[in-house]
Design a protein around this motif. Structure first.
Motif, PDB file in Angstrom:
ATOM      1  N   GLY A  95       0.892  -1.249  -0.008  1.00  0.00           N
ATOM      2  CA  GLY A  95      -0.288   0.095  -0.017  1.00  0.00           C
ATOM      3  C   GLY A  95       0.705   1.143   0.149  1.00  0.00           C
ATOM      4  N   ILE A  96       2.236   1.132  -0.088  1.00  0.00           N
ATOM      5  CA  ILE A  96       3.007   2.361  -0.105  1.00  0.00           C
ATOM      6  C   ILE A  96       3.638   2.543  -1.345  1.00  0.00           C
ATOM      7  N   VAL A  97       3.424   3.631  -1.977  1.00  0.00           N
ATOM      8  CA  VAL A  97       4.172   3.925  -3.528  1.00  0.00           C
ATOM      9  C   VAL A  97       5.664   4.286  -3.337  1.00  0.00           C
ATOM     10  N   ARG A  98       6.214   3.564  -4.055  1.00  0.00           N
ATOM     11  CA  ARG A  98       7.711   4.021  -4.375  1.00  0.00           C
ATOM     12  C   ARG A  98       8.229   4.232  -5.769  1.00  0.00           C
ATOM     13  N   SER A  99       8.379   5.355  -6.444  1.00  0.00           N
ATOM     14  CA  SER A  99       8.545   5.458  -7.585  1.00  0.00           C
ATOM     15  C   SER A  99       9.471   6.514  -7.894  1.00  0.00           C
ATOM     16  N   THR A 100      10.657   6.273  -8.870  1.00  0.00           N
ATOM     17  CA  THR A 100      11.615   7.448  -9.267  1.00  0.00           C
ATOM     18  C   THR A 100      11.340   7.828 -10.473  1.00  0.00           C
ATOM     19  N   ARG A 101      10.483   6.980 -11.345  1.00  0.00           N
ATOM     20  CA  ARG A 101       9.893   7.799 -12.691  1.00  0.00           C
ATOM     21  C   ARG A 101       8.567   7.039 -12.877  1.00  0.00           C
ATOM     22  N   GLY A 102       7.682   7.643 -13.480  1.00  0.00           N
ATOM     23  CA  GLY A 102       6.464   7.327 -13.687  1.00  0.00           C
ATOM     24  C   GLY A 102       5.398   8.331 -13.543  1.00  0.00           C
ATOM     25  N   THR A 116       9.097  13.817   3.279  1.00  0.00           N
ATOM     26  CA  THR A 116       9.152  13.135   4.689  1.00  0.00           C
ATOM     27  C   THR A 116       8.257  12.167   5.018  1.00  0.00           C
ATOM     28  N   HIS A 117       7.253  11.931   4.466  1.00  0.00           N
ATOM     29  CA  HIS A 117       6.137  11.098   4.394  1.00  0.00           C
ATOM     30  C   HIS A 117       6.024  10.284   3.187  1.00  0.00           C
ATOM     31  N   ASP A 118       5.525   8.671   3.556  1.00  0.00           N
ATOM     32  CA  ASP A 118       5.198   8.084   2.588  1.00  0.00           C
ATOM     33  C   ASP A 118       3.863   8.472   1.777  1.00  0.00           C
ATOM     34  N   LEU A 119       3.794   7.959   0.528  1.00  0.00           N
ATOM     35  CA  LEU A 119       2.668   8.119  -0.206  1.00  0.00           C
ATOM     36  C   LEU A 119       1.594   6.897  -0.339  1.00  0.00           C
ATOM     37  N   ARG A 120       0.794   6.876   0.338  1.00  0.00           N
ATOM     38  CA  ARG A 120      -0.103   5.592   0.312  1.00  0.00           C
ATOM     39  C   ARG A 120      -0.764   5.615  -1.081  1.00  0.00           C
ATOM     40  N   SER A 121      -1.004   4.197  -1.276  1.00  0.00           N
ATOM     41  CA  SER A 121      -1.523   4.080  -2.717  1.00  0.00           C
ATOM     42  C   SER A 121      -3.004   4.615  -3.035  1.00  0.00           C
ATOM     43  N   ASP A 122      -3.748   4.696  -1.727  1.00  0.00           N
ATOM     44  CA  ASP A 122      -5.305   5.585  -1.924  1.00  0.00           C
ATOM     45  C   ASP A 122      -4.860   6.939  -2.194  1.00  0.00           C
ATOM     46  N   GLU A 123      -3.840   7.727  -1.497  1.00  0.00           N
ATOM     47  CA  GLU A 123      -3.633   8.909  -1.645  1.00  0.00           C
ATOM     48  C   GLU A 123      -3.332   9.312  -3.103  1.00  0.00           C
ATOM     49  N   LEU A 124      -2.583   8.330  -3.578  1.00  0.00           N
ATOM     50  CA  LEU A 124      -2.055   8.603  -5.063  1.00  0.00           C
ATOM     51  C   LEU A 124      -3.586   8.459  -6.083  1.00  0.00           C
ATOM     52  N   GLU A 125      -4.382   7.510  -5.845  1.00  0.00           N
ATOM     53  CA  GLU A 125      -5.540   7.292  -6.370  1.00  0.00           C
ATOM     54  C   GLU A 125      -6.406   8.658  -6.370  1.00  0.00           C
TER      55      GLU A 125
END
Length: 286
Positions: A95-102, A116-125
């Motif tokens: 559930g945590i997004v990790r992306s250097t490109r895209g 400073t904080h992780d990006l959750r997949s629901d936040e990205l959606e």
């Protein structure tokens, strides 16, 4: 018309709209409203977004509506949403997004966290629903309108490329190797830029056309041509290529090369003037 999602510029009153839609997916560097200085993992990342913008792209393309084209852009930096990528172009784990490109950037290419904080997949959606989907919906709507009026359409996806990545290439035309646009269109653009003294190349690796061109370029089945135009940002600045990233990291803006900007604007205005006749030839009335 402007909103927090889109910038849409239509031809001025009294000017017949041309069958050309100009898309500028990397137009500006605005952060999301909820992102503040404290959200960046390092202070200089506050200006990091500018390094991912298409430098001075607005100086070239944003007034083409004055010449009859329709122009669509977004103010949001592509660090937060990259509109020229596939919607699902990101990695996630638990559930945590990790992306250097895209479609989003959470880490630098050296795998340093930008925030400073992780990006959750629901936040990205939620972000994609708010910013990505409306852009493509508007592209759909505008292209349908243009094709209904003219019987065909041209989508020009407009960019200025990183001086570091484009190296010595000045202008690159991308058509997915001829799949998304008729050769005559790219050929005419090539001729115009060459006549103005610029070197032009076609479908260079990494610049053959991104998701917007790939999605909408269907010349044979839909009479919609799509072409990606990359102009090396080094042409638009007096800052040397090797100093560009260092200057950006200090929060400074490169100095503009006003002479070259004027030359390139003249090229683009000529392109917008000439291409409707090319399209008419390719799609004669029955």
């Amino acid at each position: 018309m402007t909103s927090d999602r889109l910038i849409l510029k239509r031809p001025r009153s009294g000017l017949a709209p041309l069958p050309i839609l100009v898309s500028i997916p990397h137009y500006d560097t605005e952060a999301l409203p909820q992102i503040g200085d404290e959200d960046y993992s390092e202070p200089w990342f506050r200006t990091f977004a500018y390094g991912f913008a298409d430098t001075f792209v607005g100086d070239l393309y944003s007034d083409l509506h004055h010449h009859g084209a329709t122009v669509l852009a977004t103010p949001i930096s592509r660090i937060f949403v990259d509109l020229n990528r596939r919607r699902a172009d990101f990695q996630q784990e638990n559930g945590i997004v990790r992306s250097t490109r895209g479609v989003v950037r959470t880490h630098t290419i050296r795998d340093t966290p930008i925030f400073t904080h992780d990006l959750r997949s629901d936040e990205l959606e939620e972000r994609l629903v708010h910013f990505y989907d409306p852009y493509y919906a508007m592209l759909d709507q505008l292209l349908r309108q243009i094709r209904t009026t003219h019987g065909y359409a041209l989508l020009l996806d407009a960019h200025t490329g990183s001086p570091r990545r484009m190296l010595d290439y000045q202008v690159i035309i991308g058509t997915r190797h001829g799949a998304t646009s008729h050769d005559a269109i790219g050929g005419m653009i090539d001729t115009i830029f060459t006549q103005h003294g610029f070197e032009v190349h076609h479908n260079i690796s990494g610049y053959a056309g991104g998701n917007i061109v790939r999605t909408y370029g269907q010349p044979e089945t839909e009479s919609i041509h799509a072409l990606q135009l990359e102009i090396n940002a080094s042409l638009l600045m007096t800052t040397p290529r090797q100093e560009f990233i260092a200057q950006i990291s200090r929060g400074e803006t490169p100095s503009k090369n006003h002479e070259n900007i004027a030359r390139l604007r003249a090229c683009l205005q000529e392109v917008i003037t000439v291409l409707p006749n090319v399209l008419m030839t390719l799609h004669p009335s029955p």
